[in-house]
Design a protein around this motif. Structure first.
Motif, mmCIF file in Angstrom:
data_model
loop_
_atom_site.group_PDB
_atom_site.id
_atom_site.type_symbol
_atom_site.label_atom_id
_atom_site.label_comp_id
_atom_site.label_asym_id
_atom_site.label_seq_id
_atom_site.Cartn_x
_atom_site.Cartn_y
_atom_site.Cartn_z
ATOM 1 N N VAL A 33 36.051 34.445 56.289
ATOM 2 C CA VAL A 33 36.353 33.440 55.259
ATOM 3 C C VAL A 33 35.190 33.337 54.276
ATOM 4 N N CYS A 34 33.973 33.351 54.786
ATOM 5 C CA CYS A 34 32.802 33.207 53.915
ATOM 6 C C CYS A 34 32.693 34.353 52.919
ATOM 7 N N ILE A 35 32.930 35.578 53.369
ATOM 8 C CA ILE A 35 32.793 36.706 52.435
ATOM 9 C C ILE A 35 33.893 36.650 51.385
ATOM 10 N N LEU A 36 35.081 36.184 51.739
ATOM 11 C CA LEU A 36 36.135 35.999 50.741
ATOM 12 C C LEU A 36 35.722 34.940 49.717
ATOM 13 N N LEU A 37 35.075 33.872 50.177
ATOM 14 C CA LEU A 37 34.620 32.827 49.260
ATOM 15 C C LEU A 37 33.503 33.342 48.354
ATOM 16 N N VAL A 38 32.653 34.229 48.863
ATOM 17 C CA VAL A 38 31.609 34.833 48.029
ATOM 18 C C VAL A 38 32.241 35.667 46.923
ATOM 19 N N VAL A 39 33.214 36.502 47.278
ATOM 20 C CA VAL A 39 33.895 37.336 46.277
ATOM 21 C C VAL A 39 34.606 36.447 45.258
ATOM 22 N N LEU A 40 35.280 35.411 45.744
ATOM 23 C CA LEU A 40 35.972 34.483 44.848
ATOM 24 C C LEU A 40 34.989 33.839 43.870
ATOM 25 N N HIS A 41 33.862 33.392 44.373
ATOM 26 C CA HIS A 41 32.860 32.736 43.531
ATOM 27 C C HIS A 41 32.381 33.667 42.419
ATOM 28 N N HIS A 42 32.038 34.888 42.771
ATOM 29 C CA HIS A 42 31.532 35.824 41.769
ATOM 30 C C HIS A 42 32.627 36.271 40.803
ATOM 31 N N HIS A 45 33.015 33.418 38.255
ATOM 32 C CA HIS A 45 31.894 33.191 37.337
ATOM 33 C C HIS A 45 31.481 34.441 36.565
ATOM 34 N N LYS A 46 31.957 35.614 36.966
ATOM 35 C CA LYS A 46 31.539 36.837 36.290
ATOM 36 C C LYS A 46 32.662 37.546 35.540
ATOM 37 N N GLN A 47 33.918 37.322 35.923
ATOM 38 C CA GLN A 47 34.980 38.104 35.300
ATOM 39 C C GLN A 47 36.167 37.292 34.802
ATOM 40 N N GLN A 60 39.981 28.111 34.180
ATOM 41 C CA GLN A 60 38.657 28.651 34.475
ATOM 42 C C GLN A 60 37.700 27.540 34.889
ATOM 43 N N ALA A 61 37.744 26.422 34.160
ATOM 44 C CA ALA A 61 36.884 25.284 34.503
ATOM 45 C C ALA A 61 37.231 24.717 35.876
ATOM 46 N N ALA A 62 38.533 24.650 36.172
ATOM 47 C CA ALA A 62 38.957 24.114 37.467
ATOM 48 C C ALA A 62 38.479 24.996 38.612
ATOM 49 N N TRP A 63 38.632 26.313 38.459
ATOM 50 C CA TRP A 63 38.195 27.223 39.510
ATOM 51 C C TRP A 63 36.674 27.198 39.667
ATOM 52 N N ALA A 64 35.962 27.048 38.552
ATOM 53 C CA ALA A 64 34.505 26.940 38.635
ATOM 54 C C ALA A 64 34.105 25.705 39.443
ATOM 55 N N GLU A 65 34.810 24.590 39.223
ATOM 56 C CA GLU A 65 34.523 23.374 39.994
ATOM 57 C C GLU A 65 34.808 23.585 41.476
ATOM 58 N N VAL A 66 35.897 24.287 41.772
ATOM 59 C CA VAL A 66 36.250 24.535 43.175
ATOM 60 C C VAL A 66 35.171 25.369 43.863
ATOM 61 N N PRO A 318 42.360 34.282 40.475
ATOM 62 C CA PRO A 318 41.156 34.368 41.314
ATOM 63 C C PRO A 318 41.453 34.699 42.774
ATOM 64 N N ILE A 319 42.520 34.128 43.326
ATOM 65 C CA ILE A 319 42.849 34.413 44.724
ATOM 66 C C ILE A 319 43.311 35.858 44.884
ATOM 67 N N VAL A 320 44.262 36.258 44.045
ATOM 68 C CA VAL A 320 44.763 37.628 44.116
ATOM 69 C C VAL A 320 43.639 38.620 43.809
ATOM 70 N N GLY A 321 42.828 38.285 42.800
ATOM 71 C CA GLY A 321 41.726 39.168 42.434
ATOM 72 C C GLY A 321 40.697 39.307 43.537
ATOM 73 N N ALA A 322 40.359 38.199 44.208
ATOM 74 C CA ALA A 322 39.381 38.263 45.291
ATOM 75 C C ALA A 322 39.889 39.125 46.444
ATOM 76 N N LEU A 323 41.165 38.989 46.780
ATOM 77 C CA LEU A 323 41.734 39.824 47.844
ATOM 78 C C LEU A 323 41.739 41.287 47.433
ATOM 79 N N ALA A 324 42.071 41.564 46.151
ATOM 80 C CA ALA A 324 42.105 42.944 45.673
ATOM 81 C C ALA A 324 40.709 43.557 45.660
ATOM 82 N N VAL A 325 39.724 42.809 45.181
ATOM 83 C CA VAL A 325 38.351 43.309 45.147
ATOM 84 C C VAL A 325 37.866 43.603 46.564
#
Length: 353
Positions: A33-42, A45-47, A60-66, A318-325
């Motif tokens: 779970v933590c590594i998925l949250l790391v990918v989601l965070h980056h 904030h980066k893409q 984008q602002a909402a996801w940044a807050e999350v 962000p969720i789909v992208g994090a899983l794909a990355v």
């Protein structure tokens, strides 16, 4: 970080679910779970800003807050579990822990060089870039890049071993005070602040692994705990509490929340894939920035005239992208291993002895 076959105790055996190496499944679930949250965070904030069309910036602002709200859970939980796994290594003789210390150090140097070279070419994503040999030498002493976790894994274990003659409660209390006060130290680089502020979690896991397991196994109602954490996060945000104070303080709620949630997840169908991922966090950690940087060069931005469904797409991206990355990282890891480039993910024997 190696492959493990998950094994569960037979129903009614009374023992906790463990992996083939004797590791409890919930701990690897937590790391997954933590590594998925790391990918989601980056990714956020980066893409994400390169994808969001006009009129949907609020997503984008909402996801940044999350992702910022999850800061007291994401890396603190990762280091707490890592410290729990390293509890025995703190007290073993040096020859028996040399590999555990030198492996992340080797990987940090290798990937610092590779990522520094990559970021000289990839310039679209925000990142702490290395521009000169002097800056590279500084990064070897105290990192400011997103690879700080590898540096910390070596530094924390060495520090824990150096302090093992002191009372554990004193070590953890001092580390907690440092973590809470680092906002006043005048350090600008977030990742250097992170190195200084996360030792407390590693030390707590290393000195009190039994307490970590006891909290994970506690029958704490999950929803009230999550609601309390969310309310506390909203309160410290509204009060503009200094970042180090808010993160350290909120981690007192976030860590039990992460432990209990991981234990509950380990009893669901999500346990096997998350624990499998949790035993393979290294390739995802070192490769996901490269993958995100490559995605940033693709023409993925949505049309300037968004349609009615674009809001849903942006919200889910962000969720789909994090899983794909994450999936791409694991595929790349296998391909690089097949190409006999295993030294990118495993220190050679001449380094570890």
């Amino acid at each position: 970080m190696t492959s493990q076959v998950l094994e569960r105790h037979p129903t009614g055996s009374g023992g906790p679910a463990t992996s083939g190496a004797g590791r409890q499944v919930w701990a690897d679930v937590a790391k997954g779970v933590c590594i998925l949250l790391v990918v989601l965070h980056h990714l956020v904030h980066k893409q994400l800003h390169l994808v969001v069309p006009p009129g949907h910036e609020h997503w984008q602002a909402a996801w940044a807050e999350v992702t910022w709200a999850l800061k007291p859970i994401r890396m603190p939980l990762f280091f707490l579990i890592s410290g729990m796994f390293a509890a025995g290594a703190v007290h073993r003789p040096w020859p028996r822990v040399r590999k555990r210390v030198l492996s992340p150090a080797w990987l940090y140097v290798v990937w610092l060089l590779l990522l520094s070279a990559f970021y000289l070419v990839e310039t679209r994503t925000p990142a702490n870039r290395v521009h000169s040999p002097g800056e590279l030498a500084t990064e070897l002493l105290l990192p400011s890049t997103s690879l700080w976790f590898l540096y910390a894994m070596t530094a924390y274990l060495l520090l824990a071993r150096a302090l093992r003659g002191l009372p554990p409660a004193l070590v953890v209390a001092a580390a907690f005070a440092i973590s809470a006060s680092v906002s006043w130290w005048g350090i600008d680089a977030n990742n250097r602040v992170a190195v200084l502020s996360h030792f407390v979690y590693f030390a707590a896991g290393a000195h009190y692994p039994h307490l970590v397991r006891r909290v994970a196994d506690a029958r704490i109602p999950l929803l009230p705990l999550a609601a309390t954490f969310a309310l506390a996060a909203f309160a410290v945000s509204a009060l503009e509490v200094p970042l180090s104070v808010s993160v350290t303080g909120l981690s007192l709620l976030g860590l039990p929340l992460g432990l209990v949630a991981s234990r509950r997840l380990s009893q669901t169908a999500a346990a096997r894939p998350l624990a499998w991922l949790g035993s393979r966090t290294l390739p995802v950690y070192v490769l996901h920035l490269v993958v995100i940087g490559a995605l940033a060069s693709l023409p993925l931005r949505m049309a300037a005239d968004p349609g009615p469904l674009d809001g849903v797409v942006v919200a889910a991206y962000p969720i789909v992208g994090a899983l794909a990355v994450t999936a791409i990282c694991l595929v790349l890891h296998r391909a690089l291993g097949a190409a006999r480039l295993g030294a990118l993910f495993r220190a050679p024997r001449w380094v570890t002895g």
